[in-house]
Structure formats: structure tokens, C-alpha cells
Motif scaffolding. Structure first.
Motif, PDB file in Angstrom:
ATOM      1  N   SER A  20       0.915  15.388 -10.660  1.00  0.00           N
ATOM      2  CA  SER A  20      -0.115  14.655 -11.407  1.00  0.00           C
ATOM      3  C   SER A  20      -1.404  15.479 -11.392  1.00  0.00           C
ATOM      4  N   PHE A  23      -3.600  14.897  -8.301  1.00  0.00           N
ATOM      5  CA  PHE A  23      -3.207  15.573  -7.065  1.00  0.00           C
ATOM      6  C   PHE A  23      -3.323  17.089  -7.223  1.00  0.00           C
ATOM      7  N   TYR A  29      -7.649   7.738 -11.599  1.00  0.00           N
ATOM      8  CA  TYR A  29      -6.775   8.913 -11.462  1.00  0.00           C
ATOM      9  C   TYR A  29      -5.778   8.996 -12.612  1.00  0.00           C
ATOM     10  N   ALA A  39      -1.991   9.551 -13.438  1.00  0.00           N
ATOM     11  CA  ALA A  39      -0.814   9.307 -12.603  1.00  0.00           C
ATOM     12  C   ALA A  39       0.432  10.061 -13.029  1.00  0.00           C
ATOM     13  N   GLN A  80       0.813  -1.225   0.000  1.00  0.00           N
ATOM     14  CA  GLN A  80       0.000   0.000   0.000  1.00  0.00           C
ATOM     15  C   GLN A  80       0.847   1.276   0.000  1.00  0.00           C
ATOM     16  N   GLU A  81       1.952   1.250   0.754  1.00  0.00           N
ATOM     17  CA  GLU A  81       2.757   2.478   0.853  1.00  0.00           C
ATOM     18  C   GLU A  81       3.477   2.815  -0.452  1.00  0.00           C
ATOM     19  N   GLU A  82       3.519   1.857  -1.367  1.00  0.00           N
ATOM     20  CA  GLU A  82       4.150   2.141  -2.673  1.00  0.00           C
ATOM     21  C   GLU A  82       3.147   2.670  -3.693  1.00  0.00           C
ATOM     22  N   ALA A  83       1.880   2.742  -3.310  1.00  0.00           N
ATOM     23  CA  ALA A  83       0.848   3.232  -4.227  1.00  0.00           C
ATOM     24  C   ALA A  83       0.785   4.759  -4.127  1.00  0.00           C
ATOM     25  N   THR A  84       1.631   5.446  -4.884  1.00  0.00           N
ATOM     26  CA  THR A  84       1.749   6.902  -4.773  1.00  0.00           C
ATOM     27  C   THR A  84       1.612   7.557  -6.150  1.00  0.00           C
ATOM     28  N   VAL A  85       1.372   8.884  -6.156  1.00  0.00           N
ATOM     29  CA  VAL A  85       1.369   9.648  -7.418  1.00  0.00           C
ATOM     30  C   VAL A  85       2.283  10.863  -7.253  1.00  0.00           C
ATOM     31  N   PRO A  86       2.819  11.390  -8.367  1.00  0.00           N
ATOM     32  CA  PRO A  86       3.621  12.609  -8.269  1.00  0.00           C
ATOM     33  C   PRO A  86       2.753  13.820  -7.882  1.00  0.00           C
ATOM     34  N   ILE A  87       3.361  14.785  -7.185  1.00  0.00           N
ATOM     35  CA  ILE A  87       2.630  16.006  -6.806  1.00  0.00           C
ATOM     36  C   ILE A  87       2.109  16.722  -8.049  1.00  0.00           C
TER      37      ILE A  87
END
Ligand code: PMP
Length: 310
Positions: free
Chosen positions: A21, A24, A105, A107, A12-19
């Protein structure tokens, strides 16, 4: 816990997007939150043993696709694939009960206002009861006090009311923040005409002289719990109407409650410092809640079609 991203399970902690994007920086991520319940029923011969089930997944998937349409977001999968992804994530996390949150979303990093990515991505997350509510049991739904917010709910023409999209929740956050600053637990938001719209994260119902009422969908999300409650109320032959409810009537109701996935029914004890009726939850709220809990837990054959066993 593992998250599902475009067909792969990742921590779960690797499920991220760039600021940078679009999702976001412009708030365009669409999402759904739904219940995973420990429900009786399911296979013949195994009727009494609770098993994890998704509550009204078809309605959540449908609303997600509606949000995508309102946001002109091209999703990378169809309804059936999404339902399968949700089931796969619940199974991969061995979730017995809790919640699922899934997103559509953009990404990639980009500066444009109109997203340039040809396809959005989809991510599915699971939350167990302990992690979600800090309890071993269901979500706490103790009676709350509410204040009528000065933060208005935007209507059609100013917002995509029926889209569950991240950016729209700044409005909800400001309403809840104001309510908490004023010493209340939560807010009731009103529409530009002065009628009740909904809560920051939930629909709202009122009971007066035995009549159950909820605002129309002009300024409120078409909540799936709202829909379940309406069906239960109609099946129970309790008088019901959707109506324009002036804000003043919120303080003179006999009973009131919020509805939403996971929390189901949250009784409202007082509005703007005025206590509603006598005991809270009142008799009609209690009977609706009992029926809704029965539906979630697979105890009522009439509503078993709302459950999809994982
Ligand atoms: N209104 C808003 C603005 C919400 O965010 C939610 C939560 N999804 C609801 C109502 C309740 O909807 P549901 O019963 O489908 O969870």
C-alpha cells in the motif's frame, strides 16, 4: 479493543494494510494522537463525577484535515463525521481514559509514486492507560535528560513541516535513537540555521529569567499542547515570546520542558549533560503543568471549552 474503519467496528488486530500500500511503502499515512481524559464537569447536576472527554478534538480534526491538504489526500468524510467516529470508537471500547489515534491512508496495493486510489480511508484506534503507558494512571512525565541531536529537522522546502505524516517520523526516530545511544532519554532537534526546532515527538519550551520562550513554527509542528500552554501562559500574565532560539541557549536555560498530547508536560532536567537550574521541575514549569492538568481534568471553567464529553 475495536478499531473503526470507514464506518465499521472491527477487532484492532484485523485493522491491517498490505505492504505494497502507498501508506506503508511510501509512508504517506497521516495521523493524529489525542487525549481521552477522565474529566469533571459536563452535565449540570453531575459536576463532580469524572466522565470520559476528548481534549481539543476540534484542533486535532482541523490539523488532520490540514495534513490531508498538504498530502493532497482526498478524505472520505468531513470534520463532523470524523469527530463522531472518534466518539463512537471511544464509546464502543468503553474507554474511561487513554488515547485515540486516527489515520488517513491509502489501503490498496500499488506500485506508483502518486496514489491512484480516488479516496483515502480513515481508521480510528483507542488505547487505554494500562495498555498505553503500563500504568493505571496518567502518562508518566518524569523529568528527562536530553541531548542536542546531530539529526537536523528539515524545514519548509524540504518537508511538509505542518503535516503529521508517517514518513516524516523516520527523522524523529533517528534523532531519538542517537540520543538514547548517547545515554540521554530524548533529543532536541535543531534547524538548518542552528536554532532549536523541537523534540522528535514534542514541542519544547525554555524559561530564562522568568521569560518563557518556544521556537517559532518554521521548523516545528504546530502542537496543540504548545498552543494550550501558550494560552495558559498568556492568561497567567507570565512573560512569553516565540523566538529563534540558538542551540547554545538550550544549555543555559533555567528550566525547560517538552509538550505533547498524552504526556502533556515533560520537564527537562539536563541538556547535553548540563543540569538546568536547581529543582526540576522548576517553579514556572510546575505552575504551567498544574494549570494544564486542571484544564484536562475539567477543573478550570476557563478551559472547559477544550473538552468534548463522549
Ligand atoms: N512535534 C511533533 C513532531 C509531534 O509529532 C508532536 C506530537 N503530535 C508534537 C510536536 C506535539 O504536538 P501535540 O501537542 O499536538 O501532541
Amino acid at each position: 479493543m475495536k478499531a473503526w474503519i470507514d464506518g465499521e467496528l472491527v477487532p484492532q488486530e484485523e485493522a491491517t494494510v498490505p505492504i505494497l500500500s502507498h501508506s506503508f511503502s511510501r509512508g504517506s499515512a497521516i495521523f493524529e494522537v489525542m487525549d481521552v481524559v477522565a474529566a469533571a464537569g459536563g452535565e449540570a447536576g453531575n459536576r463532580g463525577t469524572p466522565r470520559p472527554a476528548l481534549f481539543r478534538i476540534d484542533a486535532h480534526v482541523e490539523r488532520f484535515f490540514r495534513s490531508a491538504e498538504l498530502l493532497h489526500m482526498p478524505l472520505p468524510l468531513d470534520r463532523e463525521d470524523l469527530a463522531q467516529a472518534v466518539k463512537e470508537t471511544v464509546r464502543a471500547n468503553a474507554l474511561a481514559a487513554g488515547a485515540v489515534k486516527f489515520y488517513g491512508y491509502y489501503a490498496g496495493p500499488e506500485l506508483g509514486l502518486i496514489p491512484a486510489e480516488p479516496r483515502a480511508r480513515v481508521a480510528v484506534f483507542c488505547f487505554d492507560l494500562e495498555g498505553t503507558f503500563g500504568t493505571a494512571g496518567a502518562a508518566p512525565a518524569d523529568p528527562v535528560t536530553v541531548g542536542i541531536s546531530t539529526v537536523r529537522k528539515p524545514g519548509p522546502g524540504a518537508a511538509a513541516v505542518q503535516a503529521k505524516v508517517a514518513g516524516q517520523y523516520v527523522n524523529a526516530f533517528l534523532a531519538r535513537w542517537e540520543a538514547v545511544q548517547n545515554g540521554y532519554d530524548d533529543a532536541i532537534m535543531i534547524d538548518p540555521a542552528g536554532c532549536v526546532a523541537e523534540g522528535p515527538l514534542s514541542n519544547v519550551f525554555f524559561v530564562k529569567d522568568g521569560l518563557v520562550r518556544t521556537p517559532t513554527l518554521k521548523h516545528a509542528l504546530a502542537g496543540i499542547t504548545r498552543d494550550s500552554v501558550i494560552e495558559i501562559v498568556r492568561d497567567s500574565r507570565v512573560p512569553f515570546e516565540e523566538a529563534d532560539i540558538p542551540a547554545e541557549e538550550a544549555t543555559s536555560a533555567d528550566e525547560a520542558f517538552y509538550t505533547g498530547s498524552v504526556v502533556r508536560i515533560r520537564p527537562i532536567r539536563a541538556v547535553n549533560g548540563r543540569s538546568l537550574g536547581g529543582v526540576c521541575p522548576g517553579p514556572i514549569t510546575s505552575s504551567i503543568r498544574k494549570a494544564l492538568d486542571g484544564a484536562h481534568e475539567g477543573r478550570d471553567p476557563r478551559y472547559r471549552r477544550w473538552l468534548t464529553y463522549v
